[in-house]
Design an enzyme around this catalytic site. Structure first.
Site, PDB file in Angstrom:
ATOM      1  N   ARG A 136       0.831  -1.052   0.012  1.00  0.00           N
ATOM      2  CA  ARG A 136      -0.048   0.113  -0.031  1.00  0.00           C
ATOM      3  C   ARG A 136       0.921   1.200   0.163  1.00  0.00           C
ATOM      4  O   ARG A 136       0.330   2.319   0.290  1.00  0.00           O
ATOM      5  CB  ARG A 136      -1.088  -0.089   1.243  1.00  0.00           C
ATOM      6  CG  ARG A 136      -2.266  -0.876   1.102  1.00  0.00           C
ATOM      7  CD  ARG A 136      -2.937  -1.270   2.088  1.00  0.00           C
ATOM      8  NE  ARG A 136      -3.104   0.320   3.101  1.00  0.00           N
ATOM      9  CZ  ARG A 136      -2.669   0.460   4.439  1.00  0.00           C
ATOM     10  NH1 ARG A 136      -1.850  -0.369   4.966  1.00  0.00           N
ATOM     11  NH2 ARG A 136      -2.766   1.559   4.850  1.00  0.00           N
ATOM     12  N   LYS A 137       2.206   1.085  -0.248  1.00  0.00           N
ATOM     13  CA  LYS A 137       2.995   2.386  -0.400  1.00  0.00           C
ATOM     14  C   LYS A 137       3.104   2.772  -1.701  1.00  0.00           C
ATOM     15  O   LYS A 137       3.738   2.758  -2.415  1.00  0.00           O
ATOM     16  CB  LYS A 137       4.581   1.838  -0.010  1.00  0.00           C
ATOM     17  CG  LYS A 137       4.633   1.307   1.532  1.00  0.00           C
ATOM     18  CD  LYS A 137       5.955   1.134   1.847  1.00  0.00           C
ATOM     19  CE  LYS A 137       6.103   0.348   3.380  1.00  0.00           C
ATOM     20  NZ  LYS A 137       7.311  -0.327   3.483  1.00  0.00           N
ATOM     21  N   THR A 138       1.846   3.524  -1.692  1.00  0.00           N
ATOM     22  CA  THR A 138       1.630   4.093  -3.207  1.00  0.00           C
ATOM     23  C   THR A 138       1.281   5.527  -3.063  1.00  0.00           C
ATOM     24  O   THR A 138       1.177   6.260  -2.091  1.00  0.00           O
ATOM     25  CB  THR A 138       0.191   3.553  -3.631  1.00  0.00           C
ATOM     26  OG1 THR A 138      -0.655   3.730  -2.861  1.00  0.00           O
ATOM     27  CG2 THR A 138       0.427   1.913  -4.197  1.00  0.00           C
ATOM     28  N   THR A 268       6.268   0.252  -6.131  1.00  0.00           N
ATOM     29  CA  THR A 268       5.655   1.618  -6.270  1.00  0.00           C
ATOM     30  C   THR A 268       6.368   2.848  -5.764  1.00  0.00           C
ATOM     31  O   THR A 268       6.091   3.903  -6.556  1.00  0.00           O
ATOM     32  CB  THR A 268       4.152   1.425  -5.814  1.00  0.00           C
ATOM     33  OG1 THR A 268       4.248   1.127  -4.578  1.00  0.00           O
ATOM     34  CG2 THR A 268       3.378   0.571  -6.592  1.00  0.00           C
TER      35      THR A 268
END
Length: 284
Positions: A136-138, A268
């Site tokens: 979820r490191k977006t 990402t």
């Protein structure tokens, strides 16, 4: 490619927001040199080798500004393009091309960069059963684009957001009072169709997670020897994800231990853009 419903409900509002960020009242530069509609075309050129991704979004930027705009592509998402290759053309009102150019390229360059970075990483695991996952490191408000790019590059998506799955990380465990307590509470609360993943930082936590019935155990930021011992403890009784400090040098060694998943936020958050330009705008 995004289906029409996803495009309309979840993608278009984000693109419109990006366009509004770039054009707060008017495009002054374009209005100076192009006071009225004039048909033209421009070339989309790849300026370095890589995997192309985001062509639909590139087109959509211009279509949302003017529905008569047309694009023609000579590659598809997921295909390799070499430096200097003409990958597409855009036709229509030159004012729209000028106003939408930067936003369209920002999406295409970013998504192609992530797809390319993911491709080179996924190639290291080719022929093995270990799946490469994103995280979820977006970039805020760009997750839908970035996770799509990971898939195009040959990677796999972890959970999309917090509503997707039960994933008990260090602070959840701390808040619950321990691994076993956190898993017990998750089993009582979460629907039975949800698997429970637990992040572990040492071998004692691995044992606790296994005994409490975790479906997936993440071995987080452990060294090679700890991961090896963790695999021996788990012994196929739960799926295993490895995360943290993943490099080109150690990813094969980890896969050879038989881990099910390797997740990397770098897919990402650290992928450079792929250099792509819109050139040779002229009237037709």
């Amino acid at each position: 490619m995004f289906d029409p419903i996803t495009l309309k409900l979840n993608v278009d509002p984000l693109i419109i927001s990006a366009l509004q960020e770039d054009i707060s009242s008017e495009d002054v530069s374009t209005n100076c040199v192009m006071p009225s509609e004039k048909l033209g075309e421009a070339d989309l050129i790849c300026k370095e080798d890589g995997i192309i991704c985001g062509l639909q979004i590139f087109s959509r930027v211009f279509e949302l500004l003017e529905d008569r705009m047309k694009t023609e592509f000579f590659v598809k998402d997921g295909e390799w393009a070499e430096k200097g290759k003409l990958i597409g053309k855009i036709y229509g009102d030159m004012r729209v091309i000028l106003s939408g150019e930067r936003t369209a390229l920002n999406y295409l360059q970013r998504m192609s960069g992530i797809a390319s970075y993911t491709y080179f990483t996924a190639e290291l695991l080719k022929g093995r059963n270990t799946k490469l996952l994103d995280t979820r490191k977006t970039t805020p408000n760009n997750r839908i684009f970035e996770k799509y790019a990971v898939r195009i590059g040959g990677g796999n998506n972890h959970r999309y957001n917090l509503s997707d799955a039960v994933m008990l990380k260090d602070n959840h465990i701390g808040a619950a009072g321990g691994v076993k307590e956190a898993i017990r509470m998750a089993k009582e609360y979460a629907p039975f169709v949800r698997k429970i993943e637990v992040e572990t930082e040492n071998l004692e936590m691995v044992k606790e997670a296994l005994e409490a019935g975790a479906d997936i155990i993440m071995l987080d930021n452990m060294n090679y020897e700890e991961i090896k011992q963790g695999m021996e403890i788990i012994e196929g009784k739960a799926l295993v994800e490895v995360s943290g400090n993943i490099t080109k040098e150690n990813i094969l060694k980890l896969a050879d231990l038989g881990v099910d998943f390797i997740s990397s936020g770098a897919l990402t958050h650290s992928a450079p853009i792929l250099d792509i330009s819109l050139k040779n705008l002229h009237s037709i």
